[in-house]
Design a protein around this motif. Structure first.
Motif, PDB file in Angstrom:
ATOM      1  N   ARG A   1      57.898  75.380 -16.126  1.00 55.79           N
ATOM      2  CA  ARG A   1      56.487  75.461 -15.737  1.00 55.79           C
ATOM      3  C   ARG A   1      56.192  76.763 -15.016  1.00 55.79           C
ATOM      4  O   ARG A   1      55.138  77.380 -15.236  1.00 55.79           O
ATOM      5  N   SER A   2      57.103  77.237 -14.177  1.00 56.60           N
ATOM      6  CA  SER A   2      56.871  78.498 -13.467  1.00 56.60           C
ATOM      7  C   SER A   2      56.829  79.664 -14.435  1.00 56.60           C
ATOM      8  O   SER A   2      56.044  80.606 -14.259  1.00 56.60           O
ATOM      9  N   LEU A   3      57.659  79.612 -15.491  1.00 60.30           N
ATOM     10  CA  LEU A   3      57.637  80.666 -16.505  1.00 60.30           C
ATOM     11  C   LEU A   3      56.316  80.668 -17.263  1.00 60.30           C
ATOM     12  O   LEU A   3      55.729  81.723 -17.521  1.00 60.30           O
ATOM     13  N   VAL A   4      55.845  79.476 -17.642  1.00 56.01           N
ATOM     14  CA  VAL A   4      54.565  79.373 -18.347  1.00 56.01           C
ATOM     15  C   VAL A   4      53.445  79.935 -17.485  1.00 56.01           C
ATOM     16  O   VAL A   4      52.598  80.711 -17.958  1.00 56.01           O
TER      17      VAL A   4
ATOM     18  N   VAL B   1      55.492  91.924 -12.313  1.00 54.68           N
ATOM     19  CA  VAL B   1      56.952  91.918 -12.402  1.00 54.68           C
ATOM     20  C   VAL B   1      57.454  90.535 -12.014  1.00 54.68           C
ATOM     21  O   VAL B   1      57.082  90.010 -10.954  1.00 54.68           O
ATOM     22  N   LEU B   2      58.255  89.936 -12.882  1.00 54.14           N
ATOM     23  CA  LEU B   2      58.818  88.623 -12.585  1.00 54.14           C
ATOM     24  C   LEU B   2      59.812  88.743 -11.444  1.00 54.14           C
ATOM     25  O   LEU B   2      60.713  89.585 -11.482  1.00 54.14           O
ATOM     26  N   MET B   3      59.657  87.890 -10.444  1.00 57.71           N
ATOM     27  CA  MET B   3      60.544  87.880  -9.280  1.00 57.71           C
ATOM     28  C   MET B   3      61.270  86.541  -9.249  1.00 57.71           C
ATOM     29  O   MET B   3      60.685  85.519  -8.946  1.00 57.71           O
ATOM     30  N   ARG B   4      62.538  86.575  -9.600  1.00 55.52           N
ATOM     31  CA  ARG B   4      63.334  85.348  -9.597  1.00 55.52           C
ATOM     32  C   ARG B   4      63.817  85.032  -8.184  1.00 55.52           C
ATOM     33  O   ARG B   4      64.060  85.940  -7.382  1.00 55.52           O
ATOM     34  N   PRO B   5      63.971  83.743  -7.841  1.00 54.08           N
ATOM     35  CA  PRO B   5      64.361  83.364  -6.474  1.00 54.08           C
ATOM     36  C   PRO B   5      65.641  84.033  -5.997  1.00 54.08           C
ATOM     37  O   PRO B   5      65.747  84.429  -4.830  1.00 54.08           O
TER      38      PRO B   5
ATOM     39  N   LEU C   1      53.808  91.000  -7.961  1.00 49.93           N
ATOM     40  CA  LEU C   1      55.041  90.243  -8.105  1.00 49.93           C
ATOM     41  C   LEU C   1      54.706  88.780  -8.375  1.00 49.93           C
ATOM     42  O   LEU C   1      53.862  88.194  -7.697  1.00 49.93           O
ATOM     43  N   ILE C   2      55.352  88.198  -9.385  1.00 50.86           N
ATOM     44  CA  ILE C   2      55.128  86.805  -9.745  1.00 50.86           C
ATOM     45  C   ILE C   2      56.450  86.055  -9.639  1.00 50.86           C
ATOM     46  O   ILE C   2      57.419  86.392 -10.318  1.00 50.86           O
ATOM     47  N   GLU C   3      56.486  85.045  -8.800  1.00 53.99           N
ATOM     48  CA  GLU C   3      57.703  84.268  -8.628  1.00 53.99           C
ATOM     49  C   GLU C   3      57.837  83.253  -9.758  1.00 53.99           C
ATOM     50  O   GLU C   3      56.909  82.510 -10.071  1.00 53.99           O
ATOM     51  N   ALA C   4      58.995  83.234 -10.382  1.00 55.23           N
ATOM     52  CA  ALA C   4      59.288  82.280 -11.451  1.00 55.23           C
ATOM     53  C   ALA C   4      60.788  82.235 -11.652  1.00 55.23           C
ATOM     54  O   ALA C   4      61.518  83.147 -11.254  1.00 55.23           O
ATOM     55  N   SER C   5      61.243  81.150 -12.295  1.00 53.60           N
ATOM     56  CA  SER C   5      62.674  80.970 -12.532  1.00 53.60           C
ATOM     57  C   SER C   5      62.908  80.552 -13.974  1.00 53.60           C
ATOM     58  O   SER C   5      62.118  79.798 -14.555  1.00 53.60           O
TER      59      SER C   5
END
Length: 314
Positions: A68-71, A33-37, A59-63
């Motif tokens: 780059r965090s999305l990739v 699950v993408l976890m945005r800041p 949980l994967i942190e990305a913005s």
């Protein structure tokens, strides 16, 4: 594709997203699950993510502002499902986020299936849609063009009417609980629509992700017993409560005329209701080449009938 493809859900704390996360876990997929800041500032969403983690999700942190965090997040999964909420305002952030996600998927190069945020009417059939609601379909078609232009494998899911928004209130425009005395019918109330419990939408959606029959196809959720007219829906509720509701009707002309005194969001809703309950846009066509009927593909799904759904309001 492995029967246990790794699934990344983007928008996992949203209305449908949380159900997709649970359905993915229930069907045995390693689920991310993408976890945005910014979620760290929302206690309810943060606690929801923690509950997913307790169920086994990662949980994967990305913005969306950090490509780059999305990739890096996308590289963790075989399948990406976007459940980013659309907006009935003039804010086009959902479109921008999805285009950013598509760029990340293209660069990552490992995704075997992408399911964008659709889950409603098929936008490819809504080129004639009324303004201002047409923007919903135009933006979805922009996303489709970007997906196909990037040659990303896809599945589009057309889930028709969410029960939470259309069934509990008998498709009235006020509140989400059933009326006890009066109901307004759109025209003669005999135009067919299609209603689905949101948990069933999630279950069908996860079924599609490893199925070669749904690759680069639009999957329509059309459970036979949930193809109902508004009159039939009202009749189900009347039977449950043991009384007849007082019925009034509104013509298509009067319904559309009501838009002039409404705010933007309400105008969008009126336009969509017009296409559903006057035009019958959900059930007035046969699924042709490029489409599949989920009910035929997955007869094992024990979907919720609308009498069961309405029974919870007693």
């Amino acid at each position: 594709m492995s029967p246990n493809s790794k699934v990344l859900v983007v928008g996992g704390t949203g209305y449908l997203g949380k159900r997709l996360v649970k359905a993915s876990l229930a069907q045995g997929h390693p689920t991310y699950v993408l976890m945005r800041p910014e979620i760290g500032q929302d206690i309810d969403k943060l606690q929801m993510l923690m509950s997913f983690k307790e169920l086994g999700a990662h949980l994967i942190e990305a913005s969306f502002s950090d490509h780059r965090s999305l990739v890096d997040a996308v590289k963790q999964a075989d399948v990406v499902i976007s459940a980013i909420s659309g907006s009935s305002s003039r804010n086009h952030s959902s479109l921008i986020y999805q285009l950013n996600l598509i760029d990340a998927i293209k660069e990552a190069g490992n995704v075997k299936r992408f399911l964008p945020s659709e889950f409603g009417m098929d936008p490819a059939r809504m080129g004639h849609a009324l303004e201002p609601g047409r923007v919903t379909f135009d933006e979805k078609m922009t996303v489709r063009k970007a997906i196909e232009g990037a040659t990303i494998p896809f599945t589009y899911v057309s889930a028709n009417c969410f029960a939470g928004f259309f069934v509990g209130n008998l498709s009235q425009m006020s509140g989400f609980t059933p009326p006890k005395e009066k109901v307004t019918l759109y025209g003669d109330g005999k135009v067919k629509a299609i209603f689905l419990d949101e948990d069933d939408i999630a279950a069908y959606t996860i079924k599609t992700i490893d199925d070669l029959r749904t690759l680069n196809k639009t999957v329509y959720l059309r459970p036979s017993e949930n193809i109902l007219t508004q009159r039939q829906l009202v009749g189900i509720w009347e039977k449950l409560i043991g009384k007849q509701l007082e019925k009034s009707t509104i013509s298509s002309e009067d319904f559309l005329a009501s838009m002039k005194d409404m705010d933007y969001a309400a105008q969008v809703v009126v336009g969509h209701l017009y296409h559903i309950f006057y035009e019958g846009c959900l059930a007035n066509f046969e699924i042709g080449e490029g489409g599949e009927d989920a009910s035929q593909l997955y007869p094992e799904v024990n979907y919720t009938r609308m009498d069961e759904y309405l029974n919870r309001f007693l």
